[in-house]
Motif scaffolding. Structure first.
Motif, PDB file in Angstrom:
ATOM      1  N   LEU A 157       0.834  -1.199   0.000  1.00  0.00           N
ATOM      2  CA  LEU A 157       0.000   0.000   0.000  1.00  0.00           C
ATOM      3  C   LEU A 157       0.870   1.251   0.000  1.00  0.00           C
ATOM      4  O   LEU A 157       2.092   1.185   0.160  1.00  0.00           O
ATOM      5  N   TYR A 158       0.196   2.399  -0.190  1.00  0.00           N
ATOM      6  CA  TYR A 158       0.850   3.707  -0.187  1.00  0.00           C
ATOM      7  C   TYR A 158       0.211   4.577   0.886  1.00  0.00           C
ATOM      8  O   TYR A 158      -0.978   4.433   1.201  1.00  0.00           O
ATOM      9  N   THR A 159       1.009   5.487   1.441  1.00  0.00           N
ATOM     10  CA  THR A 159       0.480   6.476   2.371  1.00  0.00           C
ATOM     11  C   THR A 159       1.088   7.845   2.039  1.00  0.00           C
ATOM     12  O   THR A 159       2.125   7.931   1.362  1.00  0.00           O
ATOM     13  N   ILE A 160       0.430   8.914   2.528  1.00  0.00           N
ATOM     14  CA  ILE A 160       0.989  10.261   2.449  1.00  0.00           C
ATOM     15  C   ILE A 160       0.985  10.861   3.846  1.00  0.00           C
ATOM     16  O   ILE A 160       0.287  10.372   4.749  1.00  0.00           O
ATOM     17  N   ASN A 161       1.764  11.911   4.014  1.00  0.00           N
ATOM     18  CA  ASN A 161       1.806  12.585   5.301  1.00  0.00           C
ATOM     19  C   ASN A 161       0.457  13.238   5.597  1.00  0.00           C
ATOM     20  O   ASN A 161      -0.260  13.659   4.682  1.00  0.00           O
ATOM     21  N   PRO A 162       0.056  13.290   6.866  1.00  0.00           N
ATOM     22  CA  PRO A 162      -1.246  13.866   7.231  1.00  0.00           C
ATOM     23  C   PRO A 162      -1.378  15.322   6.773  1.00  0.00           C
ATOM     24  O   PRO A 162      -0.444  16.122   6.907  1.00  0.00           O
ATOM     25  N   ASN A 163      -2.521  15.640   6.174  1.00  0.00           N
ATOM     26  CA  ASN A 163      -2.802  17.007   5.748  1.00  0.00           C
ATOM     27  C   ASN A 163      -4.317  17.156   5.634  1.00  0.00           C
ATOM     28  O   ASN A 163      -5.049  16.175   5.563  1.00  0.00           O
ATOM     29  N   GLN A 164      -4.794  18.399   5.603  1.00  0.00           N
ATOM     30  CA  GLN A 164      -6.229  18.636   5.625  1.00  0.00           C
ATOM     31  C   GLN A 164      -6.886  18.660   4.250  1.00  0.00           C
ATOM     32  O   GLN A 164      -8.119  18.617   4.152  1.00  0.00           O
ATOM     33  N   HIS A 165      -6.117  18.682   3.181  1.00  0.00           N
ATOM     34  CA  HIS A 165      -6.696  18.812   1.848  1.00  0.00           C
ATOM     35  C   HIS A 165      -6.778  17.500   1.057  1.00  0.00           C
ATOM     36  O   HIS A 165      -7.646  17.356   0.191  1.00  0.00           O
ATOM     37  N   PHE A 166      -5.876  16.568   1.343  1.00  0.00           N
ATOM     38  CA  PHE A 166      -5.800  15.365   0.520  1.00  0.00           C
ATOM     39  C   PHE A 166      -5.784  14.092   1.363  1.00  0.00           C
ATOM     40  O   PHE A 166      -5.286  14.077   2.494  1.00  0.00           O
ATOM     41  N   SER A 167      -6.326  13.027   0.784  1.00  0.00           N
ATOM     42  CA  SER A 167      -6.186  11.681   1.345  1.00  0.00           C
ATOM     43  C   SER A 167      -5.692  10.774   0.232  1.00  0.00           C
ATOM     44  O   SER A 167      -5.694  11.157  -0.950  1.00  0.00           O
ATOM     45  N   LEU A 168      -5.279   9.568   0.599  1.00  0.00           N
ATOM     46  CA  LEU A 168      -4.703   8.650  -0.391  1.00  0.00           C
ATOM     47  C   LEU A 168      -5.287   7.255  -0.213  1.00  0.00           C
ATOM     48  O   LEU A 168      -5.499   6.797   0.909  1.00  0.00           O
ATOM     49  N   SER A 169      -5.532   6.590  -1.314  1.00  0.00           N
ATOM     50  CA  SER A 169      -5.954   5.189  -1.288  1.00  0.00           C
ATOM     51  C   SER A 169      -5.070   4.390  -2.233  1.00  0.00           C
ATOM     52  O   SER A 169      -4.427   4.948  -3.130  1.00  0.00           O
ATOM     53  N   THR A 170      -5.029   3.081  -2.021  1.00  0.00           N
ATOM     54  CA  THR A 170      -4.230   2.186  -2.859  1.00  0.00           C
ATOM     55  C   THR A 170      -5.157   1.381  -3.753  1.00  0.00           C
ATOM     56  O   THR A 170      -6.071   0.706  -3.262  1.00  0.00           O
ATOM     57  N   LYS A 171      -4.924   1.452  -5.055  1.00  0.00           N
ATOM     58  CA  LYS A 171      -5.750   0.750  -6.034  1.00  0.00           C
ATOM     59  C   LYS A 171      -4.944  -0.365  -6.688  1.00  0.00           C
ATOM     60  O   LYS A 171      -3.714  -0.361  -6.654  1.00  0.00           O
ATOM     61  N   GLU A 172      -5.663  -1.294  -7.307  1.00  0.00           N
ATOM     62  CA  GLU A 172      -5.005  -2.424  -7.971  1.00  0.00           C
ATOM     63  C   GLU A 172      -5.294  -2.406  -9.463  1.00  0.00           C
ATOM     64  O   GLU A 172      -6.446  -2.300  -9.881  1.00  0.00           O
ATOM     65  N   SER A 173      -4.234  -2.509 -10.253  1.00  0.00           N
ATOM     66  CA  SER A 173      -4.362  -2.553 -11.711  1.00  0.00           C
ATOM     67  C   SER A 173      -4.787  -3.957 -12.153  1.00  0.00           C
ATOM     68  O   SER A 173      -4.685  -4.915 -11.382  1.00  0.00           O
ATOM     69  N   PRO A 174      -5.271  -4.102 -13.393  1.00  0.00           N
ATOM     70  CA  PRO A 174      -5.651  -5.429 -13.901  1.00  0.00           C
ATOM     71  C   PRO A 174      -4.523  -6.458 -13.817  1.00  0.00           C
ATOM     72  O   PRO A 174      -4.787  -7.664 -13.678  1.00  0.00           O
ATOM     73  N   ASP A 175      -3.260  -6.000 -13.887  1.00  0.00           N
ATOM     74  CA  ASP A 175      -2.143  -6.940 -13.815  1.00  0.00           C
ATOM     75  C   ASP A 175      -1.748  -7.292 -12.378  1.00  0.00           C
ATOM     76  O   ASP A 175      -0.798  -8.044 -12.146  1.00  0.00           O
ATOM     77  N   GLY A 176      -2.491  -6.736 -11.404  1.00  0.00           N
ATOM     78  CA  GLY A 176      -2.217  -7.063 -10.009  1.00  0.00           C
ATOM     79  C   GLY A 176      -1.307  -6.089  -9.290  1.00  0.00           C
ATOM     80  O   GLY A 176      -1.139  -6.178  -8.067  1.00  0.00           O
ATOM     81  N   SER A 177      -0.686  -5.168 -10.004  1.00  0.00           N
ATOM     82  CA  SER A 177       0.201  -4.189  -9.378  1.00  0.00           C
ATOM     83  C   SER A 177      -0.613  -3.119  -8.652  1.00  0.00           C
ATOM     84  O   SER A 177      -1.768  -2.857  -8.984  1.00  0.00           O
ATOM     85  N   LYS A 178      -0.006  -2.497  -7.646  1.00  0.00           N
ATOM     86  CA  LYS A 178      -0.669  -1.481  -6.839  1.00  0.00           C
ATOM     87  C   LYS A 178      -0.217  -0.082  -7.268  1.00  0.00           C
ATOM     88  O   LYS A 178       0.952   0.128  -7.596  1.00  0.00           O
ATOM     89  N   TYR A 179      -1.162   0.858  -7.270  1.00  0.00           N
ATOM     90  CA  TYR A 179      -0.821   2.244  -7.566  1.00  0.00           C
ATOM     91  C   TYR A 179      -1.588   3.162  -6.617  1.00  0.00           C
ATOM     92  O   TYR A 179      -2.676   2.818  -6.120  1.00  0.00           O
ATOM     93  N   PRO A 180      -1.041   4.359  -6.319  1.00  0.00           N
ATOM     94  CA  PRO A 180      -1.698   5.283  -5.396  1.00  0.00           C
ATOM     95  C   PRO A 180      -2.691   6.192  -6.126  1.00  0.00           C
ATOM     96  O   PRO A 180      -2.486   6.550  -7.289  1.00  0.00           O
ATOM     97  N   GLU A 181      -3.764   6.550  -5.428  1.00  0.00           N
ATOM     98  CA  GLU A 181      -4.757   7.471  -5.979  1.00  0.00           C
ATOM     99  C   GLU A 181      -5.022   8.575  -4.957  1.00  0.00           C
ATOM    100  O   GLU A 181      -5.423   8.301  -3.817  1.00  0.00           O
ATOM    101  N   LEU A 182      -4.791   9.805  -5.379  1.00  0.00           N
ATOM    102  CA  LEU A 182      -4.948  10.974  -4.515  1.00  0.00           C
ATOM    103  C   LEU A 182      -6.387  11.486  -4.596  1.00  0.00           C
ATOM    104  O   LEU A 182      -6.960  11.580  -5.685  1.00  0.00           O
ATOM    105  N   LEU A 183      -6.962  11.807  -3.451  1.00  0.00           N
ATOM    106  CA  LEU A 183      -8.340  12.296  -3.376  1.00  0.00           C
ATOM    107  C   LEU A 183      -8.361  13.678  -2.738  1.00  0.00           C
ATOM    108  O   LEU A 183      -7.792  13.879  -1.668  1.00  0.00           O
ATOM    109  N   LEU A 184      -9.005  14.627  -3.413  1.00  0.00           N
ATOM    110  CA  LEU A 184      -9.152  15.977  -2.867  1.00  0.00           C
ATOM    111  C   LEU A 184     -10.274  15.968  -1.828  1.00  0.00           C
ATOM    112  O   LEU A 184     -11.420  15.646  -2.143  1.00  0.00           O
TER     113      LEU A 184
END
Length: 209
Positions: A157-184
């Motif tokens: 998984l991925y994480t980011i430092n705590p902040n008030q504007h953004f959060s982060l989630s870990t997604k899975e690609s069709p090939d099974g690899s993980k990538y981060p997704e930033l959410l406003l």
């Protein structure tokens, strides 16, 4: 009728050369000389008869046979990722040929992955331009980190430092690899803060980069 004679004769020779398959499992990166298994015991051969059988082993870059104990030994450190890349099962086949009589033994050595590769990003940083009018809930897929390990030792998984504007989630690609997704999470105010510095961290098998 004469043309039919060689076929059953050749078939009997081939059948005499076919033998059983033996499977071993070892972790990658073992030191040279590490024990894999005892061939005399596992192949059902007598130690007394082995010198006359003139055993020959393929894959000599990785394995060799002790002529004293008839143990199969690691001949050099094995890098699983170099041999099998990201295949879930890494099982190079090793053939052993014995003479007097002729037998071909198939040894399958399963190479288990260990956590010997650190995750890393191709670039040192990610520059992401977001319009000030972007509404909360908009998502931004980010580049994934590179990790040569597989299964239990791969990136989790991925994480980011705590902040008030953004959060982060870990997604899975069709090939099974993980990538981060930033959410406003909160509206942006360019006049109040023109840029945001975030630290993106990949985690794998109980540790992180």
């Amino acid at each position: 009728m004469k043309s039919q004679v060689p076929f059953p004769f050749l078939l009997s020779l081939f059948c005499g050369a076919i033998s059983q398959q033996i499977r071993y499992t070892i972790p990658e990166e073992l030191a040279k000389g590490s024990w894999v298994g005892n061939l005399a015991k596992d192949l059902g051969l007598s130690i007394q008869e082995l010198p006359a059988r003139k055993l020959r082993v393929s894959a000599e870059d990785y394995f060799n046979v002790s002529l004293e104990s008839w143990d199969l030994l690691v001949n050099s450190r094995i890098d699983r990722e170099k041999i099998c890349r990201r295949k879930l099962e890494c099982a190079p086949e090793v053939k052993m040929v014995a003479e007097n009589p002729m037998n071909v033994f198939h040894l399958v050595v399963i190479i288990q992955d260990i956590n010997d590769n650190a995750s890393h990003f191709v670039t040192k940083g990610i520059d992401l331009e977001i319009c000030e009018s972007a509404l909360p809930g908009v998502k931004f897929p980010l580049d994934s980190a590179q990790d040569a390990d597989v299964e239990g030792n791969s990136l989790k998984l991925y994480t980011i430092n705590p902040n008030q504007h953004f959060s982060l989630s870990t997604k899975e690609s069709p090939d099974g690899s993980k990538y981060p997704e930033l959410l406003l999470e909160k509206p942006l105010d360019r006049e109040y803060q023109s840029s945001h510095r975030l630290i993106l961290t990949p985690w794998m098998a109980g540790t992180h980069l």
